[in-house]
Design a protein around this motif. Structure first.
Motif, PDB file in Angstrom:
ATOM      1  N   ARG A 126       1.076  -1.489  -0.112  1.00 56.18           N
ATOM      2  CA  ARG A 126       0.389  -0.311   0.213  1.00 56.18           C
ATOM      3  C   ARG A 126       0.830   1.216  -0.022  1.00 56.18           C
ATOM      4  N   CYS A 127      -0.013   2.166  -0.898  1.00 57.36           N
ATOM      5  CA  CYS A 127       0.669   3.806  -0.482  1.00 57.36           C
ATOM      6  C   CYS A 127       2.279   4.235  -1.401  1.00 57.36           C
ATOM      7  N   HIS A 128       2.742   2.131  -2.194  1.00 56.81           N
ATOM      8  CA  HIS A 128       3.772   3.024  -2.994  1.00 56.81           C
ATOM      9  C   HIS A 128       4.095   4.435  -3.389  1.00 56.81           C
ATOM     10  N   ASP A 129       3.195   4.634  -4.764  1.00 50.37           N
ATOM     11  CA  ASP A 129       3.231   5.970  -5.049  1.00 50.37           C
ATOM     12  C   ASP A 129       3.535   6.907  -4.256  1.00 50.37           C
ATOM     13  N   ASP A 130       2.685   7.004  -3.223  1.00 50.45           N
ATOM     14  CA  ASP A 130       2.621   8.039  -2.517  1.00 50.45           C
ATOM     15  C   ASP A 130       3.829   8.610  -1.205  1.00 50.45           C
ATOM     16  N   ILE A 131       4.341   7.411  -1.477  1.00 48.30           N
ATOM     17  CA  ILE A 131       5.374   6.994  -0.801  1.00 48.30           C
ATOM     18  C   ILE A 131       7.277   7.537  -1.268  1.00 48.30           C
ATOM     19  N   VAL A 132       6.742   7.548  -2.382  1.00 49.87           N
ATOM     20  CA  VAL A 132       7.800   7.191  -3.476  1.00 49.87           C
ATOM     21  C   VAL A 132       7.920   8.719  -4.169  1.00 49.87           C
ATOM     22  N   ASN A 133       6.619   9.574  -4.308  1.00 50.24           N
ATOM     23  CA  ASN A 133       6.278  11.194  -4.201  1.00 50.24           C
ATOM     24  C   ASN A 133       6.696  11.820  -3.442  1.00 50.24           C
ATOM     25  N   THR A 134       6.769  11.645  -1.883  1.00 49.76           N
ATOM     26  CA  THR A 134       6.385  12.148  -0.697  1.00 49.76           C
ATOM     27  C   THR A 134       7.556  11.637  -0.740  1.00 49.76           C
ATOM     28  N   MET A 135       8.646  11.026  -0.661  1.00 47.80           N
ATOM     29  CA  MET A 135      10.290  11.147  -0.694  1.00 47.80           C
ATOM     30  C   MET A 135      10.637  12.621  -1.466  1.00 47.80           C
ATOM     31  N   LYS A 136      10.367  12.751  -2.764  1.00 42.09           N
ATOM     32  CA  LYS A 136      11.000  13.083  -3.705  1.00 42.09           C
ATOM     33  C   LYS A 136      10.475  14.256  -3.664  1.00 42.09           C
ATOM     34  N   HIS A 137       9.614  14.795  -3.333  1.00 47.75           N
ATOM     35  CA  HIS A 137       8.732  15.832  -2.502  1.00 47.75           C
ATOM     36  C   HIS A 137       9.491  16.601  -1.961  1.00 47.75           C
ATOM     37  N   TYR A 138      10.182  16.561  -1.086  1.00 46.31           N
ATOM     38  CA  TYR A 138      11.228  16.671   0.534  1.00 46.31           C
ATOM     39  C   TYR A 138      12.595  16.620   0.234  1.00 46.31           C
ATOM     40  N   GLY A 139      13.212  16.395  -0.714  1.00 48.58           N
ATOM     41  CA  GLY A 139      14.479  16.282  -2.003  1.00 48.58           C
ATOM     42  C   GLY A 139      14.865  14.883  -1.550  1.00 48.58           C
ATOM     43  N   MET A 140      14.205  13.717  -1.028  1.00 47.58           N
ATOM     44  CA  MET A 140      15.092  12.422  -0.305  1.00 47.58           C
ATOM     45  C   MET A 140      14.612  11.714  -1.970  1.00 47.58           C
ATOM     46  N   HIS A 141      15.759  10.772  -2.210  1.00 46.11           N
ATOM     47  CA  HIS A 141      15.771   9.849  -3.310  1.00 46.11           C
ATOM     48  C   HIS A 141      15.673   7.967  -2.303  1.00 46.11           C
ATOM     49  N   PRO A 142      14.839   7.909  -3.206  1.00 52.30           N
ATOM     50  CA  PRO A 142      13.936   6.488  -3.733  1.00 52.30           C
ATOM     51  C   PRO A 142      14.839   5.517  -4.348  1.00 52.30           C
ATOM     52  N   LEU A 143      15.547   4.587  -4.410  1.00 53.70           N
ATOM     53  CA  LEU A 143      16.341   3.760  -4.704  1.00 53.70           C
ATOM     54  C   LEU A 143      15.873   2.077  -5.171  1.00 53.70           C
ATOM     55  N   GLU A 144      14.854   2.680  -6.646  1.00 56.05           N
ATOM     56  CA  GLU A 144      14.122   1.688  -6.463  1.00 56.05           C
ATOM     57  C   GLU A 144      14.894   0.380  -8.392  1.00 56.05           C
ATOM     58  N   HIS A 145      16.031  -0.274  -7.724  1.00 62.42           N
ATOM     59  CA  HIS A 145      16.687  -0.892  -8.015  1.00 62.42           C
ATOM     60  C   HIS A 145      18.146   0.287  -8.997  1.00 62.42           C
ATOM     61  N   GLU A 146      18.398   1.068  -8.513  1.00 63.29           N
ATOM     62  CA  GLU A 146      19.055   1.652  -8.769  1.00 63.29           C
ATOM     63  C   GLU A 146      20.357   1.862  -7.878  1.00 63.29           C
ATOM     64  N   VAL A 147      21.703   2.982  -9.205  1.00 61.26           N
ATOM     65  CA  VAL A 147      22.246   3.014  -8.023  1.00 61.26           C
ATOM     66  C   VAL A 147      22.085   5.522  -8.277  1.00 61.26           C
ATOM     67  N   ASP A 148      23.432   5.169  -7.030  1.00 61.26           N
ATOM     68  CA  ASP A 148      23.370   7.008  -6.754  1.00 61.26           C
ATOM     69  C   ASP A 148      24.760   7.058  -6.098  1.00 61.26           C
ATOM     70  N   THR A 149      25.818   8.070  -6.369  1.00 59.28           N
ATOM     71  CA  THR A 149      27.208   8.400  -6.776  1.00 59.28           C
ATOM     72  C   THR A 149      27.035   9.473  -5.474  1.00 59.28           C
ATOM     73  N   LEU A 150      27.663   8.762  -4.755  1.00 57.14           N
ATOM     74  CA  LEU A 150      28.362  10.350  -3.033  1.00 57.14           C
ATOM     75  C   LEU A 150      29.397  10.527  -3.767  1.00 57.14           C
TER      76      LEU A 150
END
Length: 367
Positions: free
Chosen positions: A216-240
């Motif tokens: 439940r709430c998957h899309d809401d969580i992803v969109n809310t995280m992005k709204h607050y500048g957070m980075h959901p990683l759904e089979h993705e990589v990011d570089t620090l």
């Protein structure tokens, strides 16, 4: 003078002294044995914090492992038992053993701090010092905060959430990582991430989804995280990146669906990079190849949530107690840190599985 009967005095005094001395000696012996027994009993109690090198598997759950369920299709438990038997032989290390571990390139130690008297909803902070040869020089002392399984609102209520935010801010981490199972209702998504957004780190906040979040709430969580500048990683990589150097954060999408997600995102990465794999369930690092991973982070198990003498009657892993909490390893010797998490599922109760946050400090291994 002749009336003094010395033999009579001997007969009167000596038997009395003998009767007095024997009980005293017996009592002293009993006390000595009792003290020695207590000393042995205290020494045999397991230390609540793991101090280990990454080459050897975590032995803190050796007793609990005996109660793991029999999975006929899994050979991993038999392998785990063999490892535990060998571990006892390697507790006293020779210089050659230490040198071999250094060549393998990883050292891990840990400690914990009780914070339950200051912060509602969190019992302790578990701190790991993770030393690895692939950690770039620029990331020496880099601090990672890791949380998972908030299940807001279960055992974790509004007061606990605000205290969690205060505790995370106090850690002064360079990055915040999250392992999923954020909510117990879609109405809690917005207030949850609004509060977590107050945790500011130089490198930001990254997270994966848990089984609750796919139900439940998957899309809401992803969109809310992005709204607050957070980075959901759904089979993705990011570089620090820092001072021209980098480490990589990889996240797994729905690790329970191996048909779609059974290829780890780490396989496309370079073995020379320092790679952290973020995944909700620890089983994933054994179910599939996670090659090129230097450290995996997971939750999901709640540390058993209710544990008696280290044994949990209900487990969230098909590997039994092997991946229940703390530091563990997959068959490929890749280290995995499993957090007890913070919230609860089903019943709002924790016994023998303290609610916790994880703080990992990276160090570059120097020969």
């Amino acid at each position: 003078m002749k009336k003094i009967n010395i033999p009579l005095m001997k007969k009167t005094i000596y038997p009395l002294t003998k009767k007095t001395i024997y009980p005293v000696i017996l009592l002293a012996l009993l006390l000595l044995v009792s003290c020695k027994s207590k000393k042995n009993m205290v020494a045999s109690l397991p230390h609540p914090v793991l101090h280990t090198d990454s080459i050897y598997p975590d032995t803190t759950n050796a007793i609990a492992g005996l109660f793991a369920p029999d999975h006929s299709k899994l050979k991993a438990l038999a392998v785990s038992k063999n490892k535990k038997q060998h571990t006892k032989k390697k507790e006293t290390d020779t210089d050659a053993d230490k040198s071999d571990r250094m060549l393998r390139g990883t050292q891990i130690t840990s400690s914990s701090v009780d914070v339950s008297s200051v912060y509602t909803g969190v019992d302790r902070v578990v701190k790991y010092d993770f030393t690895h040869r692939d950690v770039p020089e620029a990331f020496e002392g880099f601090r990672i905060a890791f949380i998972s399984d908030l299940h807001y609102k279960s055992l974790l209520k509004e007061k606990g959430l605000n205290d969690l935010v205060r505790l995370l801010i106090a850690q002064k981490a360079d990055v915040l990582l999250m392992g999923g199972d954020y909510q117990e209702g879609c109405e809690y998504v917005e207030p949850l991430f609004s509060a977590l957004a107050r945790v500011k780190t130089p490198m930001g906040t990254y997270g994966v989804m848990g089984n609750n979040d796919y139900e439940r709430c998957h899309d809401d969580i992803v969109n809310t995280m992005k709204h607050y500048g957070m980075h959901p990683l759904e089979h993705e990589v990011d570089t620090l990146r820092k001072d021209g150097q980098q480490i990589i954060i990889a996240g797994v999408r729905n690790p329970f669906d191996l048909g779609r997600n059974g290829v780890s995102p780490t396989l496309a990465l370079s073995p020379k990079d320092f790679v952290i794999l973020l995944v909700h369930t620890p089983d994933y690092i054994e179910d599939v190849s996670v090659a090129n991973t230097d450290l995996a982070l997971a939750g999901h198990t709640h540390g058993g949530q209710v544990r008696v003498f280290g044994v949990a009657p209900a487990l969230n892993s098909h590997y039994g107690n092997r991946f229940i909490t703390g530091l563990a390893y997959n068959t490929a010797k890749i280290p995995l840190i499993i957090t007890n998490g913070i919230g609860t599922s089903k019943l709002p109760i924790r016994v023998g599985a303290p609610a916790e946050i994880i703080v990992i400090t990276l160090h570059r291994l120097t020969e």
